[in-house]
Enzyme design. Structure first.
Site, mmCIF file in Angstrom:
data_model
loop_
_atom_site.group_PDB
_atom_site.id
_atom_site.type_symbol
_atom_site.label_atom_id
_atom_site.label_comp_id
_atom_site.label_asym_id
_atom_site.label_seq_id
_atom_site.Cartn_x
_atom_site.Cartn_y
_atom_site.Cartn_z
ATOM 1 N N GLY A 1 0.838 -1.187 0.000
ATOM 2 C CA GLY A 1 0.000 0.000 0.000
ATOM 3 C C GLY A 1 0.876 1.241 0.000
ATOM 4 O O GLY A 1 0.510 2.273 -0.574
ATOM 5 N N GLY B 1 6.795 -15.719 1.635
ATOM 6 C CA GLY B 1 6.219 -14.558 2.305
ATOM 7 C C GLY B 1 7.067 -13.333 2.039
ATOM 8 O O GLY B 1 8.056 -13.410 1.301
ATOM 9 N N CYS B 2 6.659 -12.209 2.608
ATOM 10 C CA CYS B 2 7.387 -10.958 2.392
ATOM 11 C C CYS B 2 7.192 -10.096 3.623
ATOM 12 O O CYS B 2 6.065 -10.006 4.119
ATOM 13 C CB CYS B 2 6.833 -10.262 1.145
ATOM 14 S SG CYS B 2 7.556 -8.637 0.843
ATOM 15 N N HIS C 1 12.902 -12.597 -5.670
ATOM 16 C CA HIS C 1 11.962 -11.836 -4.840
ATOM 17 C C HIS C 1 12.511 -10.433 -4.580
ATOM 18 O O HIS C 1 11.793 -9.429 -4.762
ATOM 19 C CB HIS C 1 11.736 -12.600 -3.529
ATOM 20 C CG HIS C 1 10.822 -11.932 -2.565
ATOM 21 N ND1 HIS C 1 9.637 -12.497 -2.144
ATOM 22 C CD2 HIS C 1 10.897 -10.740 -1.911
ATOM 23 C CE1 HIS C 1 9.032 -11.673 -1.293
ATOM 24 N NE2 HIS C 1 9.789 -10.605 -1.128
ATOM 25 N N GLU C 2 13.791 -10.342 -4.200
ATOM 26 C CA GLU C 2 14.379 -9.027 -3.888
ATOM 27 C C GLU C 2 14.549 -8.183 -5.150
ATOM 28 O O GLU C 2 14.331 -6.972 -5.126
ATOM 29 C CB GLU C 2 15.724 -9.198 -3.165
ATOM 30 C CG GLU C 2 15.651 -9.937 -1.834
ATOM 31 C CD GLU C 2 14.532 -9.472 -0.906
ATOM 32 O OE1 GLU C 2 14.210 -8.270 -0.897
ATOM 33 O OE2 GLU C 2 13.965 -10.320 -0.193
ATOM 34 N N HIS D 1 11.404 -6.377 -6.005
ATOM 35 C CA HIS D 1 11.166 -5.173 -5.199
ATOM 36 C C HIS D 1 11.752 -3.926 -5.875
ATOM 37 O O HIS D 1 11.180 -2.841 -5.788
ATOM 38 C CB HIS D 1 11.785 -5.322 -3.812
ATOM 39 C CG HIS D 1 10.892 -6.027 -2.825
ATOM 40 N ND1 HIS D 1 9.642 -5.552 -2.499
ATOM 41 C CD2 HIS D 1 11.084 -7.148 -2.075
ATOM 42 C CE1 HIS D 1 9.097 -6.371 -1.595
ATOM 43 N NE2 HIS D 1 9.934 -7.351 -1.336
HETATM 44 ZN ZN LIG Z 1 9.604 -8.875 -0.003
#
Ligand SMILES: [Zn+2]
Length: 216
Positions: free
Chosen positions: A32, A132-133, A175-176, A179
């Site tokens: 968000g 997960g994160c 995953h990173e 981002h």
């Molecule tokens: Zn993450």
């Protein structure tokens, strides 16, 4: 009786830590936050050794350890720069059930920083596992990731560094990297697999569960 969320939120507002603190943060921003959706900027080479960039790297390391995570990216501490850190210690791996760690192909990764990293897929085979994160705290989902990737970038001293990651380590790297491009696992997850990580606890405690956004 559990402590009500209303009480905890009221109490949190009284805490002296309340108020604006500029990034880099010592907490992880949550889904968000518009900064999680930005394409992060390249770090200028001549800026790597500046106090500003070194502080971001130190904070990234601090938050990674504080949360007991395996990976963290600069946008997650409120800084839209292309910097990631990852590590997976034998102690962390031993906290996962042996069978599960083996099934996921978890291997030790020493603490590594990548500045302006580039990702090359080595093995295009997609592997699905639950991940997960820290920016989507309290949830997990099944996410497909490439089996093997290579990351090339600069380390905290500005030296070129390149590493190949397989299985779980490759998952952390992808995953990173996502981002840095404003992507979250929720964009590519199997939507039906999205789960609240404490759904069983919600029933056991008759709903008296408070989700912490800082590590206990
Ligand atoms: Zn993450």
């Amino acid at each position: 009786m559990g402590v009500s969320r209303k009480f905890l939120n009221w109490y949190a507002k009284l805490a002296p830590a309340r108020g604006y603190v500029p990034p880099p943060y010592e907490h992880v921003v949550q889904i968000g936050d518009p900064r999680l959706r930005k394409i992060s900027e390249t770090v200028p080479l001549d800026k790597i050794k500046t106090k500003e960039i070194q502080t971001v790297i130190q904070k990234l390391e601090y938050v990674l350890y504080k949360y007991g995570s395996v990976g963290m990216s600069a946008p997650q501490i409120g800084v839209n720069l292309r910097i990631i850190a990852m590590r997976h210690t034998s102690k962390q791996i031993s906290q996962t059930a042996k069978e599960s760690a083996l099934h996921r192909g978890m291997t030790e990764v020493p603490f590594t920083v990548f500045i302006n990293p580039q990702l090359k897929v080595v093995d295009y085979k997609k592997v699905i596992h639950t991940e997960g994160c820290e920016s989507i705290r309290g949830f997990s989902a099944d996410v497909p990731r490439y089996k093997e990737v290579q990351l090339t970038g600069l380390n905290q001293q500005g030296e070129t560094t390149s590493r190949t990651f397989k299985d779980w380590a490759a998952r952390i790297a992808q995953h990173e990297m996502d981002h840095l491009d404003g992507k979250l696992y929720t964009d590519i997850m199997d939507r039906k697999s999205l789960s609240c990580t404490c759904w069983e606890e919600v029933n056991l405690s008759q709903g008296r569960v408070v989700l912490p956004f800082t590590p206990e």
